[in-house]
Design a protein around this motif. Structure first.
Motif, PDB file in Angstrom:
ATOM      1  N   CYS A 113       0.849  -1.192   0.000  1.00  0.00           N
ATOM      2  CA  CYS A 113       0.000   0.000   0.000  1.00  0.00           C
ATOM      3  C   CYS A 113       0.883   1.240   0.000  1.00  0.00           C
ATOM      4  N   GLU A 114       0.525   2.231  -0.794  1.00  0.00           N
ATOM      5  CA  GLU A 114       1.332   3.443  -0.866  1.00  0.00           C
ATOM      6  C   GLU A 114       0.478   4.643  -1.256  1.00  0.00           C
ATOM      7  N   HIS A 115       0.982   5.826  -0.933  1.00  0.00           N
ATOM      8  CA  HIS A 115       0.362   7.064  -1.390  1.00  0.00           C
ATOM      9  C   HIS A 115       0.653   7.238  -2.869  1.00  0.00           C
ATOM     10  N   ARG A 116      -0.375   7.614  -3.612  1.00  0.00           N
ATOM     11  CA  ARG A 116      -0.238   7.791  -5.051  1.00  0.00           C
ATOM     12  C   ARG A 116      -0.395   9.271  -5.409  1.00  0.00           C
ATOM     13  N   SER A 117      -0.555   9.576  -6.663  1.00  0.00           N
ATOM     14  CA  SER A 117      -0.491  10.951  -7.149  1.00  0.00           C
ATOM     15  C   SER A 117      -1.454  11.875  -6.419  1.00  0.00           C
ATOM     16  N   ASN A 118      -2.713  11.440  -6.249  1.00  0.00           N
ATOM     17  CA  ASN A 118      -3.701  12.310  -5.607  1.00  0.00           C
ATOM     18  C   ASN A 118      -3.310  12.613  -4.171  1.00  0.00           C
ATOM     19  N   GLU A 119      -2.841  11.575  -3.445  1.00  0.00           N
ATOM     20  CA  GLU A 119      -2.443  11.776  -2.055  1.00  0.00           C
ATOM     21  C   GLU A 119      -1.233  12.706  -1.956  1.00  0.00           C
TER      22      GLU A 119
END
Length: 571
Positions: free
Chosen positions: A460-466
Motif C-alpha cells: 500500500c502506498e500514497h499515489r499521485s492524488n495523495e
C-alpha cells in the motif's frame, strides 16, 4: 458481574461475533438484546473493566522502572506497536506482540493491533464524526472507487441511535460537510484557542474551528448513568483504561449491556483460523479457532457469523477461509477481497508560537482538541486533486520537558521550571486516501505465524492524488496559522506510511454490484447470506473523518437487518 467465559461449546449459537473492539462490542450488544444467543470470540487475553486497568492513575515514577520498557523488549516484541501514540508501559498489555503477529511489508505499512478483550476500543483516541452526504456520494461523483450502496439518509437514524448510547461531546454547527450528532456539552476552548478561532473565522469564510467531537461523557445522561458510567474527569490518561467508564469502550458500555441479557458467552485467547463454510447450503456454519496458549483446535457453530476483527484481521480470516467454491478467499467471487486498502494521510501540519497570554492557563487535561472541518473541494472542485482533509490541533503552554536541551542548570534551571512556558499552537492534518485496486493485502505463500495462520503481505502506498494533497495540506496549515497572526510558523510535511493513522479501511468493501464488491448495503456478503462484515473493511471510501462512529452505526444497522432476516427464515 462475572464475565461469561467459555472454552468448548457443545450447542450451536444463534450468532458468533469475531472480535471484541468497537464493532464487535456493538454486534454483541445488538444481537443479544434481540434475543440471540451469541458467542464473542477474541484472540487476545481477558480484560475486565476496572479490575485489569493496572496502569490507571499510576504516575510514571510509580511504575516499575519509572514507566520505561526495556529497550530489548520494545525492539524485539513491539517494534511496530511502539510507534502508536498510546503505547507505553501502562498500556502495552493491550497491544499485539509484533514478534508473535508478524506480517510482511512489501511496501511500508504500520499495523497497530489490539490484543485483548475490548480490542482497540481500549486504545482509540475517541474522536467521533459522522460522514456526510458528500462522503457517501464521492465515489459516484468523481469516479474513484465503487459507489457506496447507501447514502447519509440510510445511516442518519443509526448515527443518532449509537450516539445516545455512546455519549458524544460536541457542539452543533450546522455544517453540511460535517453533520451534527446527538451531543453532550462540548469541552471548552482555552483562551488562546478562543482568540485563534476568532481570527481564523474572521479571515476565512469557508473555515470554522470547532471543539473536537469525542466519545466522552462531559455530562452523563440518565442512560449513561444506568450503564454504570460516570463523568469524564479530564485526566487524559484514557488508554490506560477508565474505571469511571467516562470514555466509550467495549468494557464500559456495550459489553455490560450484552451481559445483562444473559445471552452472551465469551471465548478469549481464541485465534480464529478460518470460517467454516457449507457449500451444499451456501452458508457459513461457524468458526475454527486455535487456543492461543495450548494450540488446541476448537470449532464453534452458529446460524449467523459477524466478522468484526478489524479491517485487516477480518480480511486475513476471509482470505484464509478457502474452499472449492471460494479458492481465493471466503465470499470472494468478485475478486475485491484484500484490495482497495486505505488509511488516512497522517504526519503533515504546522506549528507556531503564540505571543502573550502569560496570565492564562487551562484547567484539567482535556481529552480532545480543536478541529477544523474539511474546506477543500467542498462547494466546487478547486484543486488539482480530488477529495479533502481536516485539521485537528490545540494550543498549549510549553512544559518543563522542553527544557531538557536548554543548556540551563542550577538556580536558573529551577527558576525556569517553576514558571509556565510560552504558548504554542499545533495543526495536524488528516486527509482522504482514494480507493485503489493495487493497494492491497494478500496471504504469504509460505510464511505463517505461531498458530499456523498465513501472514499478511502489505502492499500500500500514497499515489499521485495523495501526494498533491499532502503538499497542499502542509502549505494550508502554515497559511492558516500565519493568517491568525501567530509567529515562527513552521510547516511539517513528514507523511507517515499508511497504517499509523490507525484508520485502515476498505479491504472487503460494500457495493451494489456483486461483481465488484464483497458486501451489500447491509454489510451482508453478496455470496453468502448469513455472513456479515461490519468493521472498517466494509468501507467503499475513507472520507477524511475518523471512522469509528460510522463503524458503530453500520454495525447496529446490520444487526437489526440480520435479526429480521433470521426471524424470517432467510438466513
Amino acid at each position: 458481574m462475572s464475565y461469561p467465559y467459555i472454552k468448548a461449546a457443545k450447542e450451536p449459537f444463534d450468532a458468533i461475533v469475531v472480535g471484541s473492539g468497537v464493532t464487535g462490542g456493538w454486534a454483541a450488544k445488538e444481537l443479544t438484546e434481540k434475543g440471540l444467543k451469541t458467542l464473542m470470540v477474541e484472540r487476545g487475553q481477558a480484560v475486565e473493566h476496572r479490575k485489569d486497568y493496572i496502569g490507571e492513575g499510576v504516575k510514571a515514577w510509580e511504575m516499575p522502572q519509572r514507566g520505561l520498557l526495556e529497550a530489548n523488549t520494545i525492539d524485539t516484541e513491539f517494534y511496530i506497536q511502539k510507534k502508536c501514540y498510546a503505547f507505553n508501559a501502562a498500556t502495552q498489555q493491550f497491544f499485539g506482540n509484533d514478534r508473535e503477529y508478524p506480517y510482511q511489508q512489501e511496501k511500508p505499512f504500520d499495523w497497530i493491533r489490539g490484543n485483548a478483550l475490548g480490542g482497540k476500543s481500549l486504545l482509540w483516541h475517541r474522536q467521533s464524526y459522522r460522514l456526510s452526504e458528500m462522503d457517501f456520494s464521492a465515489n459516484a461523483k468523481d469516479g474513484h472507487g465503487a459507489d457506496w450502496p447507501i447514502r447519509y439518509k440510510d445511516l442518519e437514524g443509526w448515527y443518532s441511535y449509537v450516539e445516545k448510547h455512546v455519549g458524544i461531546s460536541g457542539s452543533k454547527e450546522n455544517l453540511a460537510v460535517l453533520p451534527d450528532s446527538e451531543f453532550l456539552p462540548a469541552f471548552e476552548f482555552n483562551q488562546v484557542e478562543k482568540s485563534v478561532k476568532a481570527r481564523i473565522e474572521k479571515h476565512y469564510k469557508d473555515r470554522k474551528m470547532i471543539m473536537g467531537r469525542c466519545a466522552h461523557l462531559s455530562k452523563p445522561s440518565a442512560e449513561h448513568l444506568a450503564q454504570g458510567r460516570g463523568q469524564c474527569m479530564a485526566r487524559n490518561e484514557c488508554q490506560k483504561g477508565c474505571s469511571f467508564g467516562a470514555y466509550f469502550s467495549t468494557q464500559s458500555s456495550t459489553l455490560p449491556a450484552a451481559m445483562k441479557t444473559g445471552h452472551l458467552k465469551i471465548a478469549t485467547d481464541s485465534v480464529v483460523h478460518s470460517v467454516i463454510y457449507d457449500d451444499k447450503q451456501n452458508r457459513v456454519t461457524g468458526v475454527r479457532v486455535i487456543d492461543s496458549e495450548t494450540l488446541e483446535v476448537r470449532e464453534y457453530y452458529a446460524k449467523v457469523v459477524f466478522l468484526c476483527a478489524s479491517t485487516l484481521g477480518t480480511t486475513q480470516i476471509m482470505l484464509n477461509s478457502k474452499s472449492e467454491a471460494f479458492p481465493t478467499g471466503l465470499a470472494n467471487s468478485s475478486g475485491a477481497l484484500g484490495h482497495y486498502l486505505m488509511d488516512h494521510i497522517y504526519g503533515v501540519g504546522a506549528t507556531a508560537q503564540v505571543e502573550g497570554f502569560h496570565d492564562s492557563y487551562y484547567k484539567g487535561r482535556r481529552p480532545t482538541g480543536i478541529y477544523i472541518p474539511r474546506f477543500r473541494n467542498v462547494a466546487k472542485q478547486e484543486m488539482d486533486y480530488v477529495r479533502g482533509y481536516a485539521f485537528a490541533g490545540s494550543a498549549q503552554r510549553d512544559s518543563w520537558q522542553t527544557l531538557a536541551n536548554s543548556g540551563l542548570y542550577g538556580k536558573s534551571l529551577k527558576d525556569k521550571i517553576r514558571a509556565a512556558g510560552d504558548w504554542s499552537f499545533y495543526l495536524g492534518g488528516q486527509g482522504e486516501m482514494l480507493p485503489h485496486y493495487d493497494n492491497h493485502v494478500r496471504l504469504h505463500e509460505t510464511k505463517v505465524d505461531k498458530w499456523g495462520v498465513p501472514q499478511l503481505v502489505m502492499s500500500c502506498e500514497h499515489r499521485s492524488n495523495e501526494k498533491k494533497m499532502i503538499a497542499d495540506m502542509g502549505e494550508s496549515a502554515a497559511e492558516i496559522l500565519q493568517a491568525a497572526g501567530l509567529k515562527n510558523v513552521q510547516a511539517h510535511v513528514n507523511p507517515r506510511p499508511p497504517g499509523l493513522a490507525i484508520h485502515e479501511v476498505g479491504t472487503a468493501r460494500m457495493g451494489a454490484d456483486p461483481e465488484t464488491s464483497v458486501l451489500n448495503g447491509f454489510n451482508q456478503s453478496h455470496d453468502i447470506p448469513n455472513l456479515f462484515v461490519t468493521d472498517g473493511s466494509s468501507f467503499a471510501s475513507s472520507a477524511c473523518q475518523n471512522p469509528s462512529l460510522t463503524f458503530m452505526a453500520l454495525t447496529a444497522r446490520a444487526c437489526d437487518y440480520a435479526a429480521q432476516q433470521l426471524a424470517a427464515g432467510k438466513l
